[in-house]
Structure formats: structure tokens, C-alpha cells
Design an enzyme around this catalytic site. Structure first.
Site, short mmCIF file in Angstrom:
data_model
loop_
_atom_site.label_atom_id
_atom_site.label_comp_id
_atom_site.label_asym_id
_atom_site.label_seq_id
_atom_site.Cartn_x
_atom_site.Cartn_y
_atom_site.Cartn_z
N LYS A 33 0.83 -1.22 0.00
CA LYS A 33 0.00 0.00 0.00
C LYS A 33 0.86 1.26 0.00
O LYS A 33 0.65 2.17 -0.80
CB LYS A 33 -0.92 0.03 1.23
CG LYS A 33 -1.98 -1.04 1.25
CD LYS A 33 -2.90 -0.90 2.46
CE LYS A 33 -2.18 -1.04 3.79
NZ LYS A 33 -1.54 -2.33 4.01
N THR A 34 1.81 1.30 0.90
CA THR A 34 2.64 2.50 1.01
C THR A 34 3.48 2.66 -0.25
O THR A 34 3.67 3.76 -0.77
CB THR A 34 3.52 2.42 2.26
OG1 THR A 34 2.68 2.22 3.40
CG2 THR A 34 4.32 3.68 2.45
N ASP A 217 -2.08 7.82 3.71
CA ASP A 217 -1.69 6.46 4.11
C ASP A 217 -2.33 6.15 5.48
O ASP A 217 -2.70 7.06 6.21
CB ASP A 217 -0.15 6.39 4.23
CG ASP A 217 0.36 4.95 4.15
OD1 ASP A 217 -0.46 4.02 3.99
OD2 ASP A 217 1.59 4.76 4.22
N GLU A 218 -2.47 4.90 5.82
CA GLU A 218 -3.03 4.48 7.12
C GLU A 218 -4.38 5.16 7.37
O GLU A 218 -4.66 5.64 8.48
CB GLU A 218 -2.06 4.81 8.26
CG GLU A 218 -0.64 4.31 8.08
CD GLU A 218 -0.45 2.84 8.47
OE1 GLU A 218 -1.45 2.19 8.81
OE2 GLU A 218 0.69 2.38 8.42
N GLN A 253 -5.81 -3.30 10.57
CA GLN A 253 -4.74 -2.65 11.31
C GLN A 253 -5.22 -1.37 11.99
O GLN A 253 -4.41 -0.48 12.29
CB GLN A 253 -3.57 -2.33 10.38
CG GLN A 253 -2.90 -3.58 9.83
CD GLN A 253 -1.65 -3.24 9.04
OE1 GLN A 253 -0.64 -2.82 9.60
NE2 GLN A 253 -1.72 -3.38 7.73
N ARG A 605 5.03 -7.45 10.94
CA ARG A 605 6.22 -6.59 10.77
C ARG A 605 7.42 -7.42 10.32
O ARG A 605 8.42 -6.88 9.88
CB ARG A 605 6.59 -5.87 12.09
CG ARG A 605 5.57 -4.91 12.66
CD ARG A 605 5.09 -3.90 11.68
NE ARG A 605 3.83 -4.33 11.10
CZ ARG A 605 3.32 -3.85 9.96
NH1 ARG A 605 3.98 -2.94 9.29
NH2 ARG A 605 2.18 -4.29 9.48
N1 LIG Z 1 5.50 -5.57 -6.41
C1 LIG Z 1 6.44 -5.67 -5.48
N2 LIG Z 1 7.57 -6.32 -5.72
C2 LIG Z 1 8.52 -6.44 -4.78
N3 LIG Z 1 8.44 -5.92 -3.55
C3 LIG Z 1 7.32 -5.26 -3.24
C4 LIG Z 1 6.26 -5.10 -4.16
N4 LIG Z 1 5.29 -4.39 -3.57
C5 LIG Z 1 5.71 -4.13 -2.31
N5 LIG Z 1 6.93 -4.64 -2.10
C6 LIG Z 1 7.72 -4.58 -0.86
O1 LIG Z 1 6.95 -5.20 0.16
C7 LIG Z 1 7.15 -4.55 1.41
C8 LIG Z 1 5.84 -4.09 1.98
O2 LIG Z 1 5.34 -3.00 1.24
P1 LIG Z 1 4.61 -1.77 1.93
O3 LIG Z 1 5.35 -1.34 3.13
O4 LIG Z 1 4.32 -0.77 0.88
O5 LIG Z 1 3.28 -2.52 2.39
P2 LIG Z 1 2.03 -1.93 3.16
O6 LIG Z 1 0.84 -2.51 2.53
O7 LIG Z 1 2.12 -0.46 3.20
O8 LIG Z 1 2.24 -2.56 4.60
P3 LIG Z 1 1.62 -2.06 6.00
O9 LIG Z 1 0.19 -2.46 5.96
O10 LIG Z 1 2.37 -2.82 7.01
O11 LIG Z 1 1.80 -0.58 6.07
C9 LIG Z 1 8.11 -3.41 1.12
O12 LIG Z 1 9.42 -3.84 1.41
C10 LIG Z 1 7.93 -3.17 -0.36
O13 LIG Z 1 9.06 -2.58 -0.93
MG LIG Z 2 2.21 0.89 4.80
#
Ligand SMILES: Nc1ncnc2c1ncn2[C@@H]1O[C@H](COP(=O)(O)OP(=O)(O)OP(=O)(O)O)[C@@H](O)[C@H]1O
Ligand SMILES: [Mg+2]
Length: 734
Positions: A33-34, A217-218, A253, A605
Site C-alpha cells: 500500500k505505502t 496512508d493508514e 490494522q 512486521r
Molecule cells: N511488487 C512488489 N515487488 C517487490 N516488492 C514489493 C512489491 N510491492 C511491495 N513490495 C515490498 O513489500 C514490502 C511491503 O510494502 P509496503 O510497506 O508498501 O506494504 P504496506 O501494505 O504499506 O504494509 P503495511 O500495511 O504494514 O503498512 C516493502 O518492502 C515493499 O518494498
Molecule cells: Mg504501509
């Protein structure tokens, strides 16, 4: 740029390249997402759909804002510092500085953090001669902030009873005091900006035209006012096209409902803006299969969910390692050994996180890390010995050890308040200068009112010194906490914060107990010869060894503070009923579900390795507790775990076997409140629901003592958490 999109999966790429419309990305942890949000900003700018000045992005922490800026700088030739990326508070501060006159503030207005705000409220109550027993400052603070977060000024509060009317009047006085002193508290930053923009049409139109893309975000943790603020900025008045809102979040979350966060904002957003694009991301890129399966299994126990699943193609990875220690000390020692082993195997310390549910757990961990010389950093919270209440308590001890310690004197002479006025203290300081002696020693030179009021404080310290002279150190500390009035002071503060401070006070007793056990003290180990050493130890542990941000240090933080972050290895400790889930949550479904979401955040995490640990007995808040294994641990399918210690039968934990010899650092003598472990709970067990004639139904969260001394700690929900003597209280199992 196309490269960046090429690394995304199909759904992610679709989200990044959506047309200029509203969008809601609803997806689980680690699904990108981020990353999608950041890449969308870069894509919008690169494809010329918006200038860097036309973007507003809201993150949850300053750390997240900095990370987003760094990623953007890597993708684009822009200066991300000049962009509007920050937390709600940070962005509002920026708007208010730029338009301070319109907002009715001097340019150099000061911001009050939560502790400053409380001090300001106390001062107000004093000036107005308000009884702070009737209106405890912390409750008033909570009331004021709650109103502000709903967007309600004092003049607009509906008050139907006298008590509320008085509170509202105090809220109004507080507003006036802040305005006079040109200070702005945290919720005020938001409310002030919101009002500024809603009243000032030209300004509002300016920003509505400027920010064409607003990304959050969040989003699941926004409160009502924050959502209104976003809506206001998005505009769309009088036929003008609104800005595009791009919100990402995960209902699983949502962990700030206790502070007014409204997960319903996600549904409200979808409905009110008729969001044409709702995208779900289901592939997790962060964690190995076992970790993800555990997270999915845990959260599946919640009922209030929008519903989504996560999968990974990273393979199952390593099992989740479970360690059940005898004591919290054993747990901390094992944990530090394991951290050191990981580091020897080449893992960076900064890729290792130690997470806990409550701040009070950090002390024991910090102590072990410190003793082993492992550099570490505590995020989002002060280190134990730096916390205000702990410093207050240590100041009393310091005065007992050395009455000439003026810093300690000034810190507690009027804390808890004893009606010593600023004038009296000024007179004392002047006299101390004249006589060139310490504050303490100067008191005898005073006369009149100052002499009487400050003299009583000196007398208190003398009494404390005499009373503690022949007590063992932990009991001496206990005595001081009581007789100084510190405990009573924090007890009177009913909010969450007051409880936590009380817990931290009791934690000093645990620290003293461990210190005595480790210090090879000559018998009898009475307080005074040891006190100075103990204080030195406390200030050393507080000051040095705090690695700075650039150092390669192990990261310690609460689960709340870990939201959005990721680490190669995560240690999640204290997985015991009453600790995690926290005992205050056990009685309500909502509370328990929020704890479970917190558990889900914790587990997700970890990238490669997840360790979960617990202790059969834990010295916490000055008492030894015997808790049951956390239900959250039981919710992890057994096939995903690997037990590093023999797996016990579950249910009530085994008492430490008699043949077990204490390791060197374990306490040699029982702590003040500790009792022998062999308990007979008269057929009851920890975790059981019982009925009490007066308090109603509660759940047993801990027990201590045995036979006619056996006491149980019961959470009666709204009636509070009580210690009851089993032989006296009539408890019926339900
Ligand atoms: N398509 C992709 N290919 C490879 N790595 C990815 C891809 N998408 C995300 N990632 C990696 O996966 C990890 C998680 O991504 P991110 O932090 O954006 O998730 P999130 O959904 O925001 O998580 P959270 O809910 O914990 O905030 C990061 O290290 C990111 O770089
Ligand atoms: Mg995130």
C-alpha cells in the site's frame, strides 16, 4: 519510471496508474500500500498530470514522511522537502505558520506537547482555584482533546448537566489562556487549520485549486476531524472539480480506536465520494509464508472485518520460533543471546526489532541489552529511566542519598503539589545564593511562610531517610513511593496515562530487586549503602548507550509504534494473558478485537524470522505475576511453530519446578510483593470467569500467594481491576 511500474504486480500497477479519480486501496499488511501510494505520486508527476506543488500526502509518522521523501527523491529529480508530505500535525503546522495572521496567531506561536498541555491545564486550575479532585487535570485534558477532535469548540458543546457545564467553562478558560500565551496544542493544530480554511474562502479556494491530488496512508486510523479536514481540502464546491482523494488503509490494522480513530471513515469515504475505484491488493511481499499464515489465522478470529486474504509466493520460510521462559529475566537473557547470534550470522542490528505491548516491558530488555553491550534504540517513548514519573521517584531517592542535590530538590519540592508557591521558592533561591549553600541547607535560614511550607518538605525527606535506613533496597523504594505521595498522585489520575505511570513506578522496585541480586551485596543488604550505587546505575543506563539514528542499533518499540514498519527479524515478547491481550481489554469484545488487530500488526512486521516469547512468571510493576499463555499464541496453528523450549500443556502455566536453580541474575530474595509460586486457587484457574457479589462478573488475570494468603487479580471490566483475597472474597465460577 516504467521500470518502477514494471516491478509492480498487476493490481498495484492499476492502482498507481488510475485516472484522476478518487480511489480507495483496501489491503492487508505488507501488500505494498505505502509503496503504491509513493509510486503513484511519482507517476503523477512524471506523466505531467500534476506538479510537485500540487500534491499533498499525509503519513502517520514523521519517520514515514521522511521515508516517503527519500523514495521520491530516488525516483524523480525533485526536491521532496519542498513538497507537502507529512503528518496531519506537521502539515497543519506548516499552514498555520504561513497564514498565522489569518488564523489569529503570532508567527512564533509555540506548540504544546501532551505533557506541556497537561501542565498548562494544571496551572489554569490553580489560577482559577478549581478543586482538582473534582476536575482531575488529566480527565479535563482528555475531555478537551476529545471535543477538539470532534471539531467542537467550547461554545458549541451541548451540556445538559452541571458537571459538564463546569467542564465546558474550563474548556473555554483553557482556550483563552492558550490564546493569551500564544500556544497551540496538538488537536488545536488541526482544528485551527480546519476553521481557518472553512472561514476564509479565498484561502480555501487557493489551496483547493492548488492540491489536485491528496493521498492518505493508514487511512483506517484517521479520526473524525482529520476526515473532515481532508474533505474540506478536497473541495469540489460550486461546480469546481474536487481534488482526487487517494486513500489507502487496512481495517485489520485499525489500532487507535481508543483515541477516536474511526475505521468507518473508509466506508464513509467510499459512499460520500462515490469512489469509482476500490482496489484490493492480496499479494504480500514482506513476509514468508509461515509468518503470513500465522497472521491470517490470528485475524480470522475477529468478527468485525471488511474481509480479505493475503498470500505470498515467497515460500513458507522458517517456522515461528516460540520460547517459553521461566522468568522475565530468563526471557530477556535468551532474547539478547539470540540477537547476538543473529548479528554474528551477519544480520544488521537495525534489521532486528523487539516489540512489546506495554512500555513497562522495555526496562528489563534494556537492562539486558545494556549489560551485554548491544547498542539499541527505543522508539516512540522515553527510555525507562528518563520517564517523568521515574525521574520524580529517583529525585526523592537522590535527596535521601544526598540532600544537596539541588536539581532533585527543585524537581520534587512541590511535586506532588504541596502548596509551595513560586514566591517561597524564589525567596529560597535568593537565600541560597546569599548563604552560598544548597537549597536544602538554606531552608533553616528562611522565616515566615516559606520556612513553614518548605520546612515541611525537608522534614519529609528526613523522615524518609530514617525510615528507609534499615530496609532492604526494594522495600525502601516502595516506602518512598508511598510516603512521598507519588503513588497517590498518579493513582488519582484515572486516564490510561496515569495507570501506565503507576506501573512504571512499581517497575522501579523490580529494578531495585534485580540490582540487589546482581550486585554481590554484603549481607544484610540494607538500602543506604546500596542506594548511591543504584542511582548511579540508573543514570548511566539513562544517559549513555543510546545509539543515535545512524548507528546500527537494535530497535525497541511498542507494537503501536511499529505500524507501517518492517524488519528482517522480529521478537515479540510478553505473550501472556493480561499483558497481550492487555488485561483492560479482556471484558469487551471490541477491546479484544482491537488487541487482536494489534497482534496482527505485530506479526506482520517480520520479513524472515518471527520469534514469540513469554515468561511463566514475570516481575512487573513490583509484583511477580503468573499469567497464562496468551490466547493469541494459541491462535497460531501449531504446524507453523517450532518450540525452542519444551512445549507445556497450555492452560495454566507450570510453576517453576523445585529443582530449578536460579540463574545468577535472578533475584536471590523475593521482591517486596512476590510470593512463593505454589498456589492453590481453590479450584479456580487464571483466565476463568467468576462472579463476585459486589463487582459482578470478572476474569482472573493473575494470582499470587498460597493457602490462606492466596490472592487473585480480577478484571471486572467497568468496575476496575482488583486484587482479592481468595479466603475472603466469595467467588463463584461462571
Ligand atoms: N511488487 C512488489 N515487488 C517487490 N516488492 C514489493 C512489491 N510491492 C511491495 N513490495 C515490498 O513489500 C514490502 C511491503 O510494502 P509496503 O510497506 O508498501 O506494504 P504496506 O501494505 O504499506 O504494509 P503495511 O500495511 O504494514 O503498512 C516493502 O518492502 C515493499 O518494498
Ligand atoms: Mg504501509
Amino acid at each position: 519510471m516504467t521500470d518502477l511500474i514494471a516491478t509492480l504486480n498487476e493490481e498495484q500497477a492499476r492502482a498507481v496508474t488510475l485516472p484522476a479519480q478518487h480511489a480507495l486501496i483496501l489491503a492487508g499488511a505488507g501488500s505494498g500500500k505505502t509503496r503504491v501510494l509513493t509510486t503513484r505520486i511519482a507517476w503523477l508527476i512524471q506523466t505531467g498530470q500534476v506538479t510537485p506543488q500540487g500534491v499533498l500526502a499525509v503519513t502517520f509518522t514523521n519517520k514515514a514522511a521522511k521515508e516517503m521523501q527519500a523514495r521520491l527523491a530516488a525516483m524523480l529529480p525533485v526536491n521532496p522537502k519542498a513538497m507537502w508530505i507529512g503528518t496531519f500535525h506537521g502539515l497543519c503546522n506548516r499552514l498555520l505558520r504561513a497564514h498565522h495572521r489569518e488564523a489569529g496567531l503570532p508567527q512564533l506561536f509555540q506548540i504544546l506537547d501532551s505533557a506541556d498541555q497537561l501542565a498548562a491545564i494544571k496551572r489554569l486550575l490553580k489560577t482559577l482555584n478549581v478543586d482538582d479532585e473534582k476536575f482531575p487535570p488529566r480527565e479535563l485534558q482528555h475531555f478537551i482533546n476529545g471535543q477538539k477532535e470532534q471539531g467542537v469548540r467550547a461554545a458549541a458543546v451541548d451540556a445538559f448537566d452541571d458537571f459538564t457545564r463546569r467542564r465546558v467553562a474550563l474548556y473555554a478558560e483553557y482556550e483563552a489562556q492558550c490564546q493569551r500565551e500564544a500556544v497551540v496544542d496538538f488537536p488545536e493544530l488541526l482544528l485551527r487549520t480546519y476553521e481557518l480554511l472553512s472561514r476564509n474562502e479565498p484561502l480555501r479556494h487557493h489551496y483547493q485549486r492548488r492540491f489536485r491530488h491528496i493521498l492518505t496512508d493508514e487511512f483506517q486510523d484517521t479520526n473524525k476531524l482529520q476526515y473532515q479536514w481532508l474533505k474540506l481540502l478536497a473541495g469540489g464546491e460550486e461546480g469546481e472539480a474536487p481534488a482526487c482523494l487517494f486513500c489507502v488503509g487496512d481495517d485489520d490494522q485499525s489500532i487507535y480506536r481508543f483515541r477516536g480513530a474511526e475505521v468507518g471513515n473508509m466506508l464513509a469515504f467510499e459512499r460520500e465520494f462515490k469512489v469509482p475505484n476500490v482496489i484490493r491488493l492480496e499479494q504480500n511481499y514482506r513476509s514468508c509464508g509461515n509468518i503470513l499464515d500465522a497472521a491470517n489465522a490470528i485475524i480470522a478470529n475477529n468478527t468485525q472485518r471488511l474481509g480479505k486474504e493475503l498470500w505470498t509466493d515467497r515460500g513458507e520460510g522458517e517456522p515461528i520460533r516460540v520460547y517459553e521462559a521461566f522468568t522475565d529475566g530468563d526471557e530477556a537473557r535468551w532474547l539478547v543471546d539470540e540477537v547476538q547470534a543473529l548479528v554474528r550470522d551477519g544480520m544488521l542490528r537495525s534489521d532486528i526489532a523487539i516489540l512489546y505491548r506495554a512500555n513497562a516491558l522495555s526496562r528489563g530488555l534494556e537492562h539486558q541489552l545494556f549489560s551485554a553491550g548491544v547498542s539499541y534504540r527505543v522508539y516512540g517513548g522515553l527510555r525507562f529511566f528518563e520517564r517523568q514519573e521515574v525521574k520524580h521517584a529517583l529525585a526523592y531517592l537522590r535527596l535521601i542519598a544526598n540532600p544537596d542535590d539541588d536539581t532533585a530538590f527543585a524537581r520534587v519540592v512541590n511535586f506532588p503539589t504541596r502548596g509551595i508557591g513560586a514566591r517561597s521558592l524564589e525567596a529560597l533561591q535568593d537565600a541560597a545564593r546569599t548563604y552560598n549553600s544548597s537549597l536544602y541547607a538554606t531552608v533553616s535560614h528562611l522565616s515566615g511562610k516559606p520556612r513553614a511550607s518548605i520546612g515541611a518538605f525537608v522534614q519529609l525527606i528526613e523522615t524518609l531517610r530514617n525510615a528507609t535506613a534499615s530496609l532492604p533496597l526494594p522495600e525502601a523504594v516502595d516506602h518512598v513511593l508511598d510516603q512521598s505521595g507519588l503513588r497517590a498522585h498518579y493513582e488519582s489520575q484515572k486516564e490510561k496515562d496515569g495507570r501506565e505511570r503507576l506501573e512504571n513506578l512499581d517497575e522501579i522496585i523490580s529494578a531495585a530487586t534485580n540490582f540487589v541480586a546482581e550486585s554481590e551485596a554484603p549481607e544484610p543488604d540494607v538500602a543506604h549503602p546500596l542506594l548511591a550505587d543504584f542511582l548511579a546505575h540508573a543514570s548511566l543506563e539513562a544517559g549513555d548507550h543510546q545509539a543515535d539514528a545512524t548507528d546500527d542499533a537494535v530497535q525497541l518499540m511498542t507494537v503501536h509504534a511499529a505500524k507501517g514498519l518492517e524488519f528482517d527479524a522480529v521478537f515479540l515478547c510478553g505473550l501472556e494473558e493480561g499483558l497481550f491481550p492487555h488485561e483492560n481489554s479482556l471484558m469487551e469484545t471490541d477491546g479484544l478485537e482491537e488487541e487482536r488487530r494489534l497482534m496482527y500488526v505485530a506479526v506482520t512486521r517480520a520479513r524472515q524470522r518471527l520469534y514469540v516469547s513469554l515468561a511463566q512468571s514475570r516481575m512487573l510493576h513490583g509484583q511477580t505475576r503468573y499469567n497464562m499463555r496468551s490466547r493469541f499464541l494459541e491462535e497460531i496453528p501449531e504446524a507453523l511453530t517450532k518450540w525452542l523450549t519444551p512445549r507445556t500443556s497450555g492452560g495454566q502455566m507450570q510453576a517453576r519446578p523445585a529443582y530449578f536453580t536460579p540463574s545468577p541474575a535472578a533475584p536471590r530474595r523475593p521482591a517486596v510483593a512476590a510470593r512463593a509460586p505454589g498456589r492453590d486457587l481453590g479450584g479456580l484457574r487464571i483466565g476463568q470467569n467468576v462472579r463476585h457479589a459486589r463487582f459482578g462478573v470478572g476474569v482472573i488475570v493473575a494470582a499470587e500467594g498460597s493457602g490462606s494468603d492466596a490472592r487473585v487479580h480480577i478484571n471486572f471490566g467497568a468496575q476496575g481491576v482488583k486484587w482479592l483475597l481468595l479466603s475472603v472474597a466469595k467467588l463463584d465460577p461462571v
